[in-house]
Write a protein that holds these residues in place. Structure first.
Motif, PDB file in Angstrom:
ATOM      1  N   SER A   1      -7.246 -36.688  42.491  1.00 52.06           N
ATOM      2  CA  SER A   1      -6.501 -37.798  41.905  1.00 52.06           C
ATOM      3  C   SER A   1      -6.366 -37.631  40.392  1.00 52.06           C
ATOM      4  N   LEU A   2      -7.376 -37.024  39.788  1.00 51.90           N
ATOM      5  CA  LEU A   2      -7.316 -36.777  38.343  1.00 51.90           C
ATOM      6  C   LEU A   2      -6.154 -35.831  38.032  1.00 51.90           C
TER       7      LEU A   2
ATOM      8  N   ALA B   1      -2.792 -37.486  38.561  1.00 50.58           N
ATOM      9  CA  ALA B   1      -2.448 -38.518  37.576  1.00 50.58           C
ATOM     10  C   ALA B   1      -1.866 -37.923  36.304  1.00 50.58           C
TER      11      ALA B   1
ATOM     12  N   PRO C   1      -0.520 -42.991  41.203  1.00 53.29           N
ATOM     13  CA  PRO C   1      -1.864 -43.147  40.645  1.00 53.29           C
ATOM     14  C   PRO C   1      -2.838 -43.716  41.667  1.00 53.29           C
ATOM     15  N   LEU C   2      -4.070 -43.354  41.431  1.00 55.86           N
ATOM     16  CA  LEU C   2      -5.175 -43.895  42.187  1.00 55.86           C
ATOM     17  C   LEU C   2      -5.440 -45.298  41.655  1.00 55.86           C
TER      18      LEU C   2
ATOM     19  N   TYR D   1     -11.754 -37.044  43.944  1.00 54.45           N
ATOM     20  CA  TYR D   1     -11.591 -37.497  42.568  1.00 54.45           C
ATOM     21  C   TYR D   1     -10.862 -36.453  41.731  1.00 54.45           C
TER      22      TYR D   1
END
Lengths: 306, 337, 342
Positions: free
Chosen positions: B272-273, B276, B288-289, B269
């Motif tokens: 991906s944060l 992004a 993006p996720l 997570y």
């Protein structure tokens, strides 16, 4: 950015009343309806206060020579069935009317606001119980309740105060409870807790001042109903009895003479209307001011200052 | 666990391993069932806003608490400051057991722990002049007389870059940035040792945000404050914090030194944060996720991120994932790491 | 020819107290077909008003008092409301920050998208539904068929914004104006929506005017950027150059306001002026660290600046400089590029 400094001499206490006063001032300055209402009221209050000194005749002194005469230069509103000066009696009635109404409203506010504030701040079952009792009182027909109360206690100014205020207590309680509930969720109330304010302090310094505005509207709109309540009770003989002078009582006394001396009903009626109009105009303007939907001008102002 | 309840000011409680703030198993549930009838029809609805969160913070350290909306980051701060009650867990600040403190101890904690809120338009009482708004704290905690209070308020205003004559004004006469400065002055008035800041600059314009961040950072350093700084902006977290904690669905996903977490994130997570986030000079396409965070209403066991996770396996949703130390000071809640 | 050529656009607001406020002042910029243009600024800069002026959606208090908005050669500022209605939605579309207020809560999102097809093309119900579902696919809404019958409140902010994009692009417009379309969204959701916009822009060869306060989002997305401050355009440049070597002190200050690890923040001092009483000379001079006498007296026009070196500004050049063509800045003493290094 304009950095004009508005230095005021002393810090005003940010009490609930100061808040209400600020709003009143704003509305009277910006709204024409409020200006008319407020001027009317200021005029009538001044008359009520200095009434005894400007009344041209003794209110009780009969003069059988001039019974039931129409308006003349010395009796500008005419005389009644025993020759008393109607103008002087109306001024006296104004004082009484305002006194009864003010007393009734003050009592309702003083009892209703703490009840509502307590219920709203406490929440839970305490809130539920208190508010159900308030609902029960609201469900009773107000005027009838007042008649019953006066009939039970007997006619006096104190009884009228109590009887008239009783029915409006729940309105204040409800209003302030709603305000407290809304304010309690505001971030500055949370912020007050975060800096260590006690619950009481939070309620009186943060919650109530911001919840008082609708109460002010209710007060101005409560006055007309208190005034008419007193007039109707007195009209029915349940309110104030002679020698206290009341407009309701004058209207009642005018009944047998309506055909020969209509001014006996017209002038007290007009006086009653003027007083009520003053409050209604002001109250309406205040209500508009509080309800942003009815008032595009304020919204626009906010937008460009933001 | 032993705590040094009676520690003298300035001496850190030794038995906590140096932790100034110690959070253990902190949990906050909100019941949003909405009355008896829905409860009978649909059962209880419990939002697990914060679930079993534990971390330590040393004196003078700043923790950046990062997460998206609904991740529980604001709730954590409010529970730690006891603005709302916790469901379970333990919070110790400078030896004080915050969640079980009586009124007298709470007064000390309120003095020492201050809050700066996100929205400077709603966090200041509109009916108080600035003198009183800031001065209340001085009255409450130091019982100052009016003359001394005024002097101190002016001092505080000047510290945050405002002027002496501002004490006579009301909040609405100020811009957003100035209001946030007032909120900071109010927080500093009680001479706290710790500040919880909930997105204090995110509602402000870019240039004003920078001014407020700079001010907070300068004050933090000068006064040696311990701080929790909540933000959704990774740039901000990177700038202000020594340690970063990444939250998702009410749980901590990753915790560690700022540089390490943001440069070499371990949890999928966190990765991906960070991916992004738009970047200068990175004109290539964003990757993006997919999916969106779920509000943790009656959440199932397992990792809350599993439904969006690119490297999920069946075990991720079979049991709650422990938050374990991968290297000194570096904790991750992921069984794949 | 540029698809959009805004020339000397000026928008005035009539205030209740009788005064006026200039929200957009003498702004000029162009967008080529298929180009992505970013419009950056803080609140009160006039970026949203510029967008509304192009759409001719300004409220009754605001007027376009000067300038032209040439869209495909035709001046939108001179068009009637009826003519504009034929252009809006069909040839120029707009996406707003808050999709909930732009969607009708009483109709399903499918109805709202297919309605666009029925209104602008002579299309039956079945075909318009088919096209609507196709649009949902293009904006990458999962399960587009199920989505058709859902109401706006059943969606998250990110999904609603995708629906808005589907509506905006349904008719294949030439120009899309997006006003802070991802500002209210979380970082990962923002990235999703941005990538949808980016993909569709490339596939459809769309010209895009992207308005944002977020410099990094703009840097990521845009070919060209205009920076606004206090109703005026301060700088126009190709995107990578603007962010690597800003020529206007305001742009420079904005970039320095972005927090970076291990670097002290050097934010712009002060706050924006009151738009009702703008300062003389350059609008930015009260906050500008380089302001000189001339800046206080004389308003700088937006003009092409020399590609580095030939500047009077202190500080050495030595920066890459780049091609430097068509770089415009409204500054008497444009920066030489050295001052902006991150």
């Amino acid at each position: 950015m304009s950095e004009t400094v508005a230095v005021r001499a002393s810090e005003q206490p940010p009490s609930a009343f100061a808040a209400a006063w600020h709003m009143l001032r704003d509305v009277v300055v910006s709204d024409r309806k409020a200006k008319i209402g407020a001027s009317l009221l200021v005029f009538l209050v001044i008359v009520a206060i200095i009434g005894p000194y400007i009344a041209p005749h003794d209110v009780e002194l009969p003069n059988t020579d001039i019974r039931l005469t129409g308006p003349t230069l010395s009796n500008i509103m005419g005389t009644d069935h025993i020759g008393r000066d109607l103008f002087s009696r109306i001024i006296s009635g104004l004082t009484i009317s305002l006194m009864v109404a003010t007393g009734a409203v003050v009592i309702a506010v003083v009892i209703g606001v703490p009840i509502g504030a307590f219920a709203g701040y406490q929440g839970g079952w305490v809130d539920s119980v208190i508010m159900r009792i308030m609902d029960a009182i609201i469900a009773m027909p107000g005027r009838l309740l007042a008649i019953a109360l006066v009939a039970a206690i007997g006619p006096s100014v104190g009884a009228l105060w109590f009887a008239i205020s009783f029915g409006s207590v729940p309105r204040y309680a409800r209003l302030i409870r709603g305000g407290v509930l809304a304010q309690r969720e505001r971030e500055y109330v949370e912020a007050a807790r975060a800096i260590g304010e006690s619950p009481g302090s939070t309620l009186f310094r943060y919650v109530l001042p911001n919840a008082m505005a609708p109460v002010l509207v209710q007060i101005t709109l409560n006055f007309p109903s208190a005034i008419t309540a007193e007039a109707s009770l007195s009209f029915l003989g349940l309110g104030l009895v002679p020698p206290t002078i009341s407009w309701g009582q004058m209207l009642s006394a005018a009944q047998p003479y309506l055909e020969v001396a209509p001014w006996l009903a017209i002038f007290p009626g007009l006086a009653l209307t003027a007083l009520i109009m003053g409050f209604v105009l002001l109250g309406d303007a205040l209500r508009d001011h509080l309800d942003p939907r009815s008032h595009g001008r304020r919204r626009a102002k906010k937008k460009d200052s933001a | 666990m032993q705590t040094d309840a009676g520690a003298a000011p300035g001496t850190p409680p030794a038995l906590d391993g140096g932790a100034f703030l110690r959070v253990r198993g902190l949990t906050k549930y909100f019941d949003i069932t909405g009355g008896l009838v829905p409860r009978l029809l649909y059962g209880r609805k419990i939002v697990h806003a914060v679930e079993d969160v534990s971390f330590d913070l040393a004196e003078g350290e700043t923790l950046g608490l990062v997460g998206e909306s609904g991740s529980g980051k604001s709730t954590i701060a409010r529970v730690i400051a006891r603005l709302i009650p916790a469901t379970a867990g333990e919070v110790t600040i400078d030896g004080h057991d915050v969640l079980r403190a009586g009124p007298d101890e709470m007064k000390v904690i309120r003095k020492n722990v201050q809050f700066v809120f996100q929205d400077p338009f709603s966090s200041l009482n509109p009916r108080m002049r600035i003198e009183r708004l800031i001065g209340r704290s001085l009255t409450i905690h130091f019982k100052m007389n009016p003359a001394a209070r005024r002097e101190r308020v002016i001092e505080l205003l000047e510290q945050v870059g405002l002027r002496a004559d501002h004490i006579y004004r009301y909040p609405h006469e100020f811009s957003g940035g100035q209001r946030q400065r007032i909120a900071i002055a109010r927080a500093l008035a009680s001479e706290p040792t710790m500040i919880l800041a909930d997105e204090p600059a995110s509602s402000l314009d870019v240039s004003i945000q920078a001014q407020v961040l700079q001010l907070l950072d300068e004050i933090r350093q000068r006064l040696g404050l311990t701080m929790i700084f909540i933000t959704h902006d990774l740039n901000v977290a990177e700038f202000v914090s020594d340690k970063v904690a990444v939250m998702y669905g009410g749980r901590l996903m990753e915790l560690g030194p700022t540089e390490e977490v943001l440069q070499r994130p371990l949890h999928p997570y966190s990765q991906s944060l960070i991916e992004a986030r738009p970047h200068f000079g990175k004109r290539e396409r964003l990757r993006p996720l997919e999916g969106e965070p779920a509000i943790p209403i009656n959440p199932p066991v397992g990792c809350p991120f599993a439904h969006r996770c690119p490297i999920r396996i069946d075990d991720c949703t079979k049991a709650d994932v422990p938050f374990v130390e991968k290297s000194p000071g570096r904790k991750v809640a992921c069984i794949r790491v | 020819m540029a698809i959009l050529d805004v020339r000397n656009l000026t928008v005035d607001f009539n205030l209740d107290d009788g005064g006026t406020l200039r929200a957009v002042d003498d702004s000029s910029f162009t967008i080529e077909r298929g180009e992505v243009m970013g419009l950056v600024g803080e609140s009160g800069s006039g970026k949203s008003v510029t967008a509304l002026a192009i759409m001719r959606l300004l409220d009754s208090q605001a007027d376009i008092t000067a300038g032209q908005i040439l869209f495909d050669g035709e001046d939108l500022a001179a068009k009637s409301e009826a003519e504009m209605r034929a252009i809006r939605g069909r040839r120029i579309s707009m996406v707003f920050q808050e999709p909930m207020t732009s969607l009708n809560p009483a109709y399903t999102v499918g109805d709202q998208v297919s309605e666009v097809f029925r209104a602008h093309f002579d299309m039956g119900f079945g075909e318009s539904k088919q096209r609507a579902i196709e649009m949902f696919e293009r904006v990458k809404i999962p399960q587009p068929k199920d989505t058709y019958g859902k109401f706006p409140h059943e969606f998250s902010g990110g999904m609603r914004q995708r629906v808005m994009i589907a509506i905006a692009l349904a008719c294949g417009p030439d120009l899309l104006i997006a006003d802070e379309p991802t500002t209210a969204l979380d970082v990962t959701i923002q990235a999703q929506v941005l990538s949808v916009i980016q993909d569709l822009q490339r596939d459809m060869g769309l010209a895009l005017l992207f308005i944002s306060h977020d410099l990094e989002v703009v840097a990521q997305l845009c070919d060209k950027v205009a920076v606004m401050y206090g109703a005026r355009i301060m700088e126009v440049s190709e995107s990578t150059e603007l962010f690597s070597s800003p020529r206007h002190p305001y742009t420079d200050g904005l970039l320095r306001s972005i927090p970076r690890r291990g670097q002290p923040l050097t934010p712009i001092a002060g706050t924006i002026f009151d738009l009702r009483s703008p300062p003389d000379g350059c609008r930015f001079h009260p906050r500008c660290p380089y302001a000189e006498d001339r800046c206080r007296r004389e308003m700088p026009e937006l003009r092409v600046v020399e590609p580095v070196a030939a500047s009077t500004d202190p500080g050495s050049s030595g920066d890459s400089g780049g091609t430097g063509d068509r770089r415009q800045a409204a500054c008497h003493f444009p920066l030489t590029g050295a001052g902006a290094k991150a």
